[in-house]
Scaffold this motif. Structure first.
Motif, PDB file in Angstrom:
ATOM      1  N   ALA A 189       0.807  -1.222   0.000  1.00 54.78           N
ATOM      2  CA  ALA A 189       0.000   0.000   0.000  1.00 54.78           C
ATOM      3  C   ALA A 189       0.842   1.275   0.000  1.00 54.78           C
ATOM      4  CB  ALA A 189      -0.953   0.009   1.189  1.00 54.78           C
ATOM      5  N   THR A 190       2.127   1.145   0.357  1.00 52.41           N
ATOM      6  CA  THR A 190       2.973   2.348   0.307  1.00 52.41           C
ATOM      7  C   THR A 190       3.380   2.661  -1.137  1.00 52.41           C
ATOM      8  OG1 THR A 190       5.059   1.131   0.637  1.00 52.41           O
ATOM      9  CG2 THR A 190       3.916   1.897   2.618  1.00 52.41           C
ATOM     10  N   TYR A 191       3.257   1.690  -2.027  1.00 52.68           N
ATOM     11  CA  TYR A 191       3.578   1.911  -3.454  1.00 52.68           C
ATOM     12  C   TYR A 191       2.309   2.379  -4.150  1.00 52.68           C
ATOM     13  CZ  TYR A 191       8.148  -0.123  -2.671  1.00 52.68           C
ATOM     14  OH  TYR A 191       9.430  -0.347  -2.227  1.00 52.68           O
ATOM     15  N   ASN A 192       1.952   3.602  -3.832  1.00 52.92           N
ATOM     16  CA  ASN A 192       0.577   4.052  -3.991  1.00 52.92           C
ATOM     17  C   ASN A 192       0.380   5.143  -5.041  1.00 52.92           C
ATOM     18  OD1 ASN A 192      -2.062   3.958  -3.129  1.00 52.92           O
ATOM     19  ND2 ASN A 192      -1.784   5.752  -1.814  1.00 52.92           N
ATOM     20  N   PHE A 193       1.391   5.387  -5.873  1.00 49.71           N
ATOM     21  CA  PHE A 193       1.307   6.467  -6.870  1.00 49.71           C
ATOM     22  C   PHE A 193       0.011   6.384  -7.678  1.00 49.71           C
ATOM     23  CE2 PHE A 193       2.000   7.673 -11.359  1.00 49.71           C
ATOM     24  CZ  PHE A 193       2.247   9.027 -11.204  1.00 49.71           C
ATOM     25  N   ASN A 194      -0.571   7.539  -7.923  1.00 47.34           N
ATOM     26  CA  ASN A 194      -1.782   7.634  -8.739  1.00 47.34           C
ATOM     27  C   ASN A 194      -2.877   6.686  -8.259  1.00 47.34           C
ATOM     28  OD1 ASN A 194      -3.474   8.516 -10.784  1.00 47.34           O
ATOM     29  ND2 ASN A 194      -2.599   7.158 -12.334  1.00 47.34           N
ATOM     30  N   ASP A 195      -3.175   6.814  -6.961  1.00 53.30           N
ATOM     31  CA  ASP A 195      -4.296   6.052  -6.419  1.00 53.30           C
ATOM     32  C   ASP A 195      -4.124   4.538  -6.557  1.00 53.30           C
ATOM     33  OD1 ASP A 195      -6.680   5.951  -5.110  1.00 53.30           O
ATOM     34  OD2 ASP A 195      -7.907   6.114  -6.925  1.00 53.30           O
ATOM     35  N   GLY A 196      -2.898   4.099  -6.338  1.00 49.87           N
ATOM     36  CA  GLY A 196      -2.668   2.651  -6.368  1.00 49.87           C
ATOM     37  C   GLY A 196      -2.672   2.047  -7.764  1.00 49.87           C
ATOM     38  N   ALA A 197      -2.212   2.828  -8.758  1.00 46.25           N
ATOM     39  CA  ALA A 197      -2.251   2.342 -10.152  1.00 46.25           C
ATOM     40  C   ALA A 197      -1.443   1.065 -10.346  1.00 46.25           C
ATOM     41  CB  ALA A 197      -1.729   3.437 -11.094  1.00 46.25           C
ATOM     42  N   LEU A 198      -0.321   0.954  -9.641  1.00 45.10           N
ATOM     43  CA  LEU A 198       0.506  -0.242  -9.813  1.00 45.10           C
ATOM     44  C   LEU A 198      -0.235  -1.484  -9.316  1.00 45.10           C
ATOM     45  CD1 LEU A 198       3.240  -1.395 -10.690  1.00 45.10           C
ATOM     46  CD2 LEU A 198       4.096  -0.960  -8.386  1.00 45.10           C
ATOM     47  N   MET A 199      -0.898  -1.362  -8.161  1.00 45.80           N
ATOM     48  CA  MET A 199      -1.645  -2.515  -7.662  1.00 45.80           C
ATOM     49  C   MET A 199      -2.824  -2.838  -8.575  1.00 45.80           C
ATOM     50  SD  MET A 199      -1.810  -5.051  -5.715  1.00 45.80           S
ATOM     51  CE  MET A 199      -0.652  -4.856  -4.342  1.00 45.80           C
TER      52      MET A 199
END
Ligand SMILES: Cc1cc2nc3c(=O)[nH]c(=O)nc-3n(C[C@H](O)[C@H](O)[C@H](O)COP(=O)(O)OP(=O)(O)OC[C@H]3O[C@@H](n4cnc5c(N)ncnc54)[C@H](O)[C@@H]3O)c2cc1C
Ligand SMILES: Cc1cc2nc3c(=O)[nH]c(=O)nc-3n(C[C@H](O)[C@H](O)[C@H](O)COP(=O)(O)OP(=O)(O)OC[C@H]3O[C@@H](n4cnc5c(N)ncnc54)[C@H](O)[C@@H]3O)c2cc1C
Lengths: 545, 545
Positions: free
Chosen positions: B500-510
């Motif tokens: 959840a810390t890798y959260n750029f652009n509203d969690g785009a990566l997840m």
């Protein structure tokens, strides 16, 4: 002729009416500005390397109007890229992104599907966003060329501190080349391996940052490529899964000195033993850079004169002829030339150079050519510049070998071994002879593998010669696959054929690629057919070549 | 107690009845043999590192029955892996693949979802399929440990020709460690970066080979990682997108000599200046390996004595106390220790060592410790073995610091810089002090980044201490993220938080990861929750921790 009119008219993409297409284009113009959308309806211009067209391939292999854009669009920001992608989804119009479009030998700027709208990212998105002089990294937009990056290092007085790694031609895009997994010639020659961090617009319009870029406020995006969780970057190289809008690249610290060296070898048959000598030296980094082992004939052709200056007979130029001419060059009579560079302060270089010298001299007739004997315009100095991070254009010269010189590349990968080098060389020679082409191979030696780069130079205005070039390529791809060799990269027209050679377990890899494509690009708008990957909408409908 | 009975009984996975589950297990037994399927119904055994359990984490952070398997299955072939995967799809039973299961500090062998069926690949699929002495590569199955690979090199008389790169403990799996993107300590320390070629069973059962492995008859699978088309390997690391059944790994050529060195630094505050000295030396490969900069206290704890031998007060051990004890060791009184290695023949090492020595001595009080003064059982020699490719187990010893010693790792990534090292160290110190733990950090210096590895050692039988350890970890993760630092890898229990810390652009990566997960694993059977990725069937239903 340099400019010609489109015989088949405006290349509307298949599946949309002219009316609907033109109205979609109007919509796009009003969204991002008239001046940023250009229809490709009247005539196209071939230009030359520095002023290359972005609508098609200036070195066509097939009919020049086959791989051609209906329009070109110039986004000025990431938001505009997203907007264009959403527009393409709405109208089901195929989009083909390029960074610069100087992908000569592999299709230039051309899209794979006739009538695609080419997204020329480089024109307006060309900023160097960061050069970090402490971490030896940079962050660039698609339009940043090797020349531009190098000039910026010079401007900031950093060129003595850090180097870029460039391919043989400096006009390409740092992003475009890395995405096609291109190679350069310093120890940082594996461009894909040397990148760190991507920003990508997905085919449905979402914006993603990979690696540490996904953590807001991170200062490690260009320092650590992996981040946390799946390392997704690779799926955006040689694919059609996303549009890369930013990329981080590492820069090489000045090694404290460098020294180019060149050896020649006398016999075609020296190739095998030479490769077996190179392998352990390269893997242990005694040979430090992605060196080139070039055929003598290429050393002649790179002088930039037309082939007819040397010979005007039919079929491949006989060995006796080009060797006679080589005698008059600084290289001298030879079959193969090794261009390499040693890095580091003098005593460190001396250590490595001594090992190399004694190993290379195990081959009878091996000669070390003293750089002092080489005139300033000798090709050797171009290799010297490139292997030390200075972009160059000399390499373009061998395209003059033929009138209306065009070329196409065959680039199979093999281990660094004599047996493999000989097998590929023999096969390529046979196919070139069959089709009447001069064979001018260069082996680019990576770390545990080498890319053989064979460039067929042909007259782009000569239909028969174009067809022979294609035949030669297709035969070599099949022959190579039968021997267990695959291409690391290929021309637009050959992507289906090459992809089909990666066929383990009934094409399981392509099925996986298709699964990813359908999940990421459900409407199939992004670069259909690139690298042999067709979206569901096109798959199995006769698009493959 | 080493063995305990399951209070909550057989851990049936959620969503399936006991009856249906048991009948599915019977079905599996008849397909691959009774002896290859074990129910986990009575008691579990913690064992120790070499005889670790495969049903759960022998060093639990949460309730010991939370992350626990319902059964363990032992496939003996790729076909059996495929069969088990299809079985899991049919019954919607979560599968958790492990290679060896010695992932201590990150969850050990435990599955993320209670009641998953653990697929222990290493037990029966443990062959070294190839060692290529010309290309310096190998091809291994999941059960091949660093010890096994090293022993095979010795058996074949190749240990003087090529080295493996191992993490601090040699009992891990070459595949398992690389898939979790672990690190070792020679110049080949980036295990993921050094692999070449995967064979993967996808969550729906298809078998794929990546890179050149997709070309039948290729002899380049272990030489060239990329192949043609999208480079998919990365999505199978730190994910739950596939089960890796074979992996190629490159081996390091013997550099022609090596020499370990060790420096000590006197003040906690030397950390910053030291890191700024290290950065340029590391990026330019004067410092050649993934070195460790260790806190003095860890140099004491790795001697393997319980903390109580030195001190029995509450809270973190005071600096004055451990420094007093350090005086009696070969390391001597110090705040930080640098363990490094120079490679190459003597005069090449001398060149690098001289630069290092003069640079390090810019820090007042810096001491080079002469290896001749160090007894054979000193930890220095363990680092010497590991940095030259010989697996070891010494590092396990600091687990003895506490009774029922368990540990959990906090591993944020930062640039190699004084400012960053100090920020992380200060933050970790504050959080450790709050929760009463000794702080024993080690900075593992990669190429342009460092992994700080902080291991909290706790008493696994002490519920309060476990909770404090978890609190300390969670606080550090949040603090680090606020400062812009993210973890490169984490414990099962913390994966949701870290992701959840890798959260750029509203969690785009997840979101991208979820798209890939749903496409590849539509039934959501493979390792649900690993690295924070939940299949559609679980997503948003309260599984996150
Ligand atoms: C004489 C000669 C010598 C050469 N030597 C070399 C060499 O040494 N090494 C080498 O690698 N190449 C070499 N090439 C090939 C080519 O010139 C270079 O690779 C060049 O850098 C590629 O063109 P480009 O950088 O403009 O990329 P582009 O044409 O912009 O991009 C290449 C392809 O990548 C994709 N792409 C580009 N940008 C994006 C994006 N932002 N998002 C998504 N997809 C994108 C597109 O499909 C595009 O077609 C040589 C060519 C010639 C003519
Ligand atoms: C004292 C100590 C020191 C340590 N030092 C280091 C160090 O220096 N460097 C380092 O990297 N680690 C270190 N560790 C952590 C750990 O011990 C190692 O990383 C170890 O190699 C991981 O366990 P394993 O190899 O058995 O992998 P596994 O436990 O088998 O695998 C790890 C995870 O990867 C996934 N996985 C494994 N195999 C497969 C497969 N075939 N297909 C799909 N997914 C799979 C699973 O989710 C699994 O949980 C240390 C631990 C301790 C206790």
């Amino acid at each position: 002729p340099d400019t010609y009119s489109l015989e088949r008219g405006l290349p509307i993409p298949q599946g949309i009416s002219k009316k609907a297409f033109l109205s979609a284009i109007e919509e796009l113009k009003s969204a991002i500005g008239n001046e940023n959308v250009q229809l490709n309806e009247k005539e196209v211009k071939n230009g030359w390397y520095m002023e290359h067209p972005n609508t098609h391939d200036m070195m066509p292999l097939l009919d020049a109007e086959e791989f051609i854009a209906s329009a070109v669009v110039y986004p000025g920001s990431v938001a505009e890229v997203q907007l264009i992608v959403r527009w393409a989804n709405q109208h089901l119009i195929p989009l083909f992104p390029i960074s610069i479009g100087r992908n000569l030998g592999y299709g230039g700027a051309a899209p794979r599907v006739r009538g695609s709208v080419t997204m020329d990212l480089g024109r307006r998105m060309n900023k160097i966003l960061d050069i970090n002089a402490e971490n030896y990294t940079c962050l660039v937009e698609p339009g940043v060329t090797y020349y531009a990056l190098h000039e910026e290092l010079v401007r900031r007085g950093l060129q003595d501190k850090m180097w870029i790694d460039c391919p043989d031609l400096g006009g390409g895009s740092v992003i475009g080349n890395a995405l096609d997994r291109g190679v350069g010639y310093t120890p940082y020659g594996d461009h894909w391996g040397m990148h760190s961090g991507l920003e990508v617009v997905l085919p449905t319009g979402e914006l993603v940052r990979t690696g540490m870029g996904a953590l807001e406020g991170a200062n490690t995006w260009q320092c650590f490529p992996y981040g946390f969780g799946p390392y997704n970057d690779g799926i955006f190289s040689q694919s059609n899964f996303g549009i890369v809008t930013k990329m981080g690249m590492t820069l090489m610290p000045n090694p404290g000195g460098y020294e180019s060296f060149m050896y020649t070898f006398q016999h075609d048959s020296d190739l095998g033993p030479l490769m077996d000598i190179i392998r352990p030296l390269r893997i242990s980094n005694i040979l430090e850079n992605v060196a080139q082992v070039r055929h003598g004939l290429q050393t002649l052709s790179v002088k930039g004169h037309p082939r007819t200056k040397y010979w005007s007979g039919k079929g491949p130029m006989p060995e006796s002829v080009y060797r006679e001419h080589l005698k008059e060059t600084a290289t001298g009579d030879c079959a193969w030339v090794y261009y390499g560079m040693a890095y580091g302060p003098p005593h460190i270089r001396a250590h490595k150079l001594a090992i190399i010298d004694s190993e290379f001299h195990r081959i009878a007739g091996c000669k070390k050519i003293d750089p002092a004997t080489m005139p300033k315009d000798e090709y050797f100095w171009s290799r010297d510049r490139i292997a030390s991070g200075t972009p160059d254009l000399e390499e373009l010269k061998w395209v003059n070998w033929m009138p209306n010189g065009a070329h196409i590349a065959f680039s199979p990968v093999s281990p660094i071994s004599g047996k493999d080098a000989e097998a590929l060389y023999t096969m390529a020679k046979r196919r070139h002879t069959e089709q009447g082409f001069d064979l001018m191979p260069a082996f680019c030696v990576g770390l545990r593998e080498m890319h053989l780069i064979v460039e067929i130079v042909y007259d782009a205005q000569d239909g028969d010669m174009r067809r022979r070039a294609e035949r030669c390529l297709r035969d070599m791809i099949d022959d190579a696959a039968a021997l267990g060799y695959g291409e690391y990269r290929t021309h637009l027209a050959l992507m289906d054929q090459v992809a089909a050679t990666y066929n383990f377990n009934d094409g399981a890899l392509m099925k996986l690629n298709n699964t990813l494509k359908d999940a990421l690009d459900p409407n199939g708008i992004l670069a259909p057919g690139r690298c042999g990957i067709w979206p569901a909408r096109y798959r199995g409908r006769g698009w493959e070549l």
